[in-house]
Write a protein that holds these residues in place. Structure first.
Motif, short mmCIF file in Angstrom:
data_model
loop_
_atom_site.label_atom_id
_atom_site.label_comp_id
_atom_site.label_asym_id
_atom_site.label_seq_id
_atom_site.Cartn_x
_atom_site.Cartn_y
_atom_site.Cartn_z
N ALA A 146 32.78 41.80 121.46
CA ALA A 146 33.63 41.95 122.65
C ALA A 146 35.03 41.39 122.38
N ALA A 147 35.09 40.26 121.67
CA ALA A 147 36.40 39.68 121.33
C ALA A 147 37.17 40.61 120.39
N LEU A 148 36.46 41.21 119.44
CA LEU A 148 37.11 42.15 118.53
C LEU A 148 37.59 43.38 119.29
N ALA A 149 36.76 43.88 120.22
CA ALA A 149 37.15 45.03 121.04
C ALA A 149 38.39 44.71 121.86
N LEU A 161 47.20 51.34 117.03
CA LEU A 161 45.97 52.10 116.84
C LEU A 161 45.97 53.24 117.86
N ARG A 162 45.28 54.30 117.52
CA ARG A 162 45.20 55.41 118.47
C ARG A 162 44.25 55.07 119.60
N LYS A 163 44.40 55.78 120.73
CA LYS A 163 43.54 55.54 121.88
C LYS A 163 42.09 55.87 121.52
N THR A 164 41.19 54.96 121.88
CA THR A 164 39.79 55.15 121.54
C THR A 164 38.93 54.21 122.37
N ASN A 165 37.63 54.35 122.27
CA ASN A 165 36.70 53.39 122.86
C ASN A 165 36.65 52.18 121.94
N THR A 166 37.33 51.11 122.30
CA THR A 166 37.45 49.97 121.39
C THR A 166 36.14 49.21 121.20
N HIS A 167 35.21 49.33 122.14
CA HIS A 167 33.90 48.69 121.95
C HIS A 167 33.12 49.40 120.84
N VAL A 168 33.21 50.72 120.80
CA VAL A 168 32.59 51.48 119.71
C VAL A 168 33.29 51.16 118.39
N ALA A 169 34.61 51.13 118.42
CA ALA A 169 35.38 50.84 117.21
C ALA A 169 35.04 49.45 116.66
N PHE A 173 33.46 48.70 112.96
CA PHE A 173 34.07 47.85 111.94
C PHE A 173 33.09 46.78 111.48
N PHE A 174 32.40 46.18 112.43
CA PHE A 174 31.41 45.16 112.10
C PHE A 174 30.35 45.74 111.16
N ASP A 175 29.91 46.97 111.46
CA ASP A 175 28.88 47.62 110.65
C ASP A 175 29.39 48.00 109.26
N LEU A 176 30.66 48.24 109.14
CA LEU A 176 31.23 48.55 107.83
C LEU A 176 31.27 47.33 106.92
N VAL A 177 31.37 46.15 107.52
CA VAL A 177 31.58 44.93 106.74
C VAL A 177 30.29 44.18 106.42
N ILE A 178 29.46 43.96 107.43
CA ILE A 178 28.38 42.96 107.31
C ILE A 178 27.04 43.46 106.75
N PRO A 179 26.44 44.54 107.28
CA PRO A 179 25.01 44.81 107.06
C PRO A 179 24.54 44.88 105.62
N PHE A 209 38.35 52.21 108.26
CA PHE A 209 38.58 52.03 109.69
C PHE A 209 39.95 52.57 110.11
N LEU A 210 40.98 52.21 109.37
CA LEU A 210 42.33 52.62 109.74
C LEU A 210 42.56 54.11 109.48
#
Length: 217
Positions: A146-149, A161-169, A173-179, A209-210
């Motif tokens: 939520a803080a990242l969003a 950044l372009r307009k988007t659903n920032t919670h999904v974004a 991003f979290f999924d790209l980095v951690i799992p 991401f970008l």
């Protein structure tokens, strides 16, 4: 006279609260070490009390059950993680800078031995204590995302950044980095990645991401 008495009472209360906070920190530090070493079932309140140089009565006064103590240990850890990760999401920083700091710090914190040990215990006990799992998830990962969003939403408003659903974004991003690293260390017992490997993973995640969310303006 009454004013002085009131001030003294407030001061004494503050000192008492400080002593209690220091005591709780000592108890929770000891509990964390013992849980990490022995797991939930093999840990006794007596063993934790001995580690903390405190009586079992002191422990039970603040933590009536081992379950409550374990939940407090986990939530204390999530509070620390949230504070650390939120501190690098500065609205004035461009996405590449903030996401680099967030990603590298996130990897170093979530792949630390203490974090992995507590997570393994949580996974093992999830059937017995589903409410602890739910509490951990809502207080930890959900709030971090939520803080990242929120940071990303600010960058959308700034036109970075372009307009988007920032919670999904944020989740993506979290999924790209951690799992991948987390999965490898948890289930395949692979060594922790080096700092260079973590930096490279974060760079790859930011490039991806970008490419999808970067402003075209």
């Amino acid at each position: 006279m009454m004013k002085k008495a009131a001030t003294k009472t407030t001061t004494e209360r503050s000192k008492t609260e400080l002593r209690t906070e220091l005591l709780l920190d000592r108890l929770l530090d000891a509990a964390t070490r013992v849980f990490m070493e022995k797991g939930f079932d093999a840990t006794s309140m007596g063993a934790i009390a001995k580690q903390a140089h405190a009586s079992t009565e002191t422990f039970y006064r603040h933590f009536p059950t081992k379950e409550e103590l374990f939940e407090r240990v986990l939530l204390r850890r999530t509070e620390f993680l949230k504070g650390e990760l939120n501190s690098v999401l500065l609205s004035e920083d461009v996405p590449e800078k903030a996401l680099t700091a967030f990603g590298e710090l996130g990897l170093s914190l979530l792949l630390a031995p203490q974090a992995l040990s507590l997570h393994r215990i949580l996974v093992m006990e999830k059937g017995r204590f589903p409410h602890i799992v739910a509490s951990f998830h809502s207080q930890g990962p959900q709030r971090v995302q939520a803080a990242l969003a929120s940071y990303l939403a600010g960058q959308v408003k700034r036109g970075r950044l372009r307009k988007t659903n920032t919670h999904v974004a944020a989740r993506q991003f979290f999924d790209l980095v951690i799992p991948e690293f987390h999965f490898a260390m948890e289930l395949r017992s692979t060594p922790a990645p080096t700092k260079a490997e973590m930096r490279q993973r974060v760079k790859e995640a930011i490039d991806c991401f970008l490419h999808g969310y970067g402003s075209t303006g």
